[in-house]
Write an enzyme that holds these catalytic residues in place. Structure first.
Site: not given
Length: 304
Positions: A18, A70, A73, A131, A191
């Site tokens: 993703s 990276n 965000g 999150c 992972i």
């Protein structure tokens, strides 16, 4: 090379990680040739959140000797924008679409799962659990109890396959995988990136990345991925999507040998947009070589 994954028939076991391959931008660049020669057997979308996100302030990338850090965000249009603009374009891809979603509470994730669960264009959902839960402050993917509670909240909202994307930044990804399995997950993927940072060479003591820290990916995390995939396979019977530092077919085969059912290519696609197809071809050659090799002669032991 065809495989079955969560009821989906895929032409080969190589998918994208993703956020590492923008299929919409790629089609603008390569036209319909992308549809004829799509490099992956399924497409995993960038993370979608309920509300739009601008992402982190720049700079967002730092190149490592063996990968990168990276701090993008998760910029995205939000649920409504994705349904209106991105989903129609991604539905034209010649492979199954897996939508990655993330929320700061189980209720947020449930809303996203319910919305995408109603769309026939979507074949499966991947839950980005990296999150913190706004109610508890605990990282949903780092705590087995939080992961179990999340699955209990979202599982009733769709019959589509749910893939839980595990974070490596916790005490035991295998414990989290076991909790996900016990509470209704159909598969796990791992992972995700490993937390890291880089210092600004022009400002001593200050981080380079606008977000402070970021996620390390690429060859630097390959050994971590192999270890954690093997540990998770020892704990669960679920299908596993393994990823982390895959550049060649040999690397994909290593992850499959460690217990993965599919392999995702991530950072390598930034360097080579066709990496997925190349890795799949190299993997097929690896498999052919293994199947045609004869067993090595038994070694004769001598006394003395």
């Amino acid at each position: 090379m065809a495989v079955s994954f969560c009821g989906l028939r895929l032409d080969h076991p190589i998918v994208n990680a993703s956020g590492t391959f923008d299929a919409i931008a790629a089609r603008r660049a390569f036209g319909d040739a992308l549809l004829r020669d799509f490099p992956f057997s399924a497409f995993v979308s960038k993370t979608v959140t309920l509300a739009p996100r601008q992402g982190n302030p720049p700079p967002r990338l730092w190149e490592l000797g063996a990968g990168m850090i990276n701090s993008i965000g998760l910029p995205n249009k939000g649920l409504e924008g994705y349904l209106a603009h991105d989903l129609p374009e991604l539905a034209a891809l010649p492979v199954p679409l897996i939508v990655n979603v993330m929320g700061s509470s189980a209720e947020d994730v449930a809303t996203l799962v319910r919305a995408f669960g109603e769309r026939e264009e979507v074949a499966a959902l991947e839950l980005n659990v990296s999150c913190p839960n706004v109610k508890t402050g605990l990282l949903m993917g780092a705590d087995p109890g939080e992961t179990a509670a999340l699955m209990d909240a979202v599982r009733p909202h769709t019959a589509k396959p749910l893939i839980v994307k595990l974070t490596p930044n916790c005490a035991s990804p295998a414990d989290v995988a076991a909790a996900a399995e016990a509470h209704g997950a159909d598969a796990v993927s791992l992972i995700n990136t490993v937390r890291g940072m880089a210092m600004d060479p022009r400002r001593p003591g200050e981080p380079w990345l606008g977000g402070g820290t970021g996620g390390i990916s690429g060859p630097a995390v390959r050994a971590v991925a192999l270890t954690q995939v093997r540990e998770v396979r020892a704990r669960v019977d679920l299908p596993i999507v393994g990823m982390g530092g895959v550049q060649r077919g040999r690397h994909a085969k290593d992850l499959l040998d460690a217990g993965a059912d599919l392999v995702a290519v991530g950072t390598e696609s930034f360097r080579d947009p066709g990496a997925g197809a190349r890795v799949a071809e190299e993997l097929a050659n690896c498999e052919d070589l293994v199947h045609t090799q004869q067993p090595a002669p038994a070694r004769i032991a001598h006394d003395g």
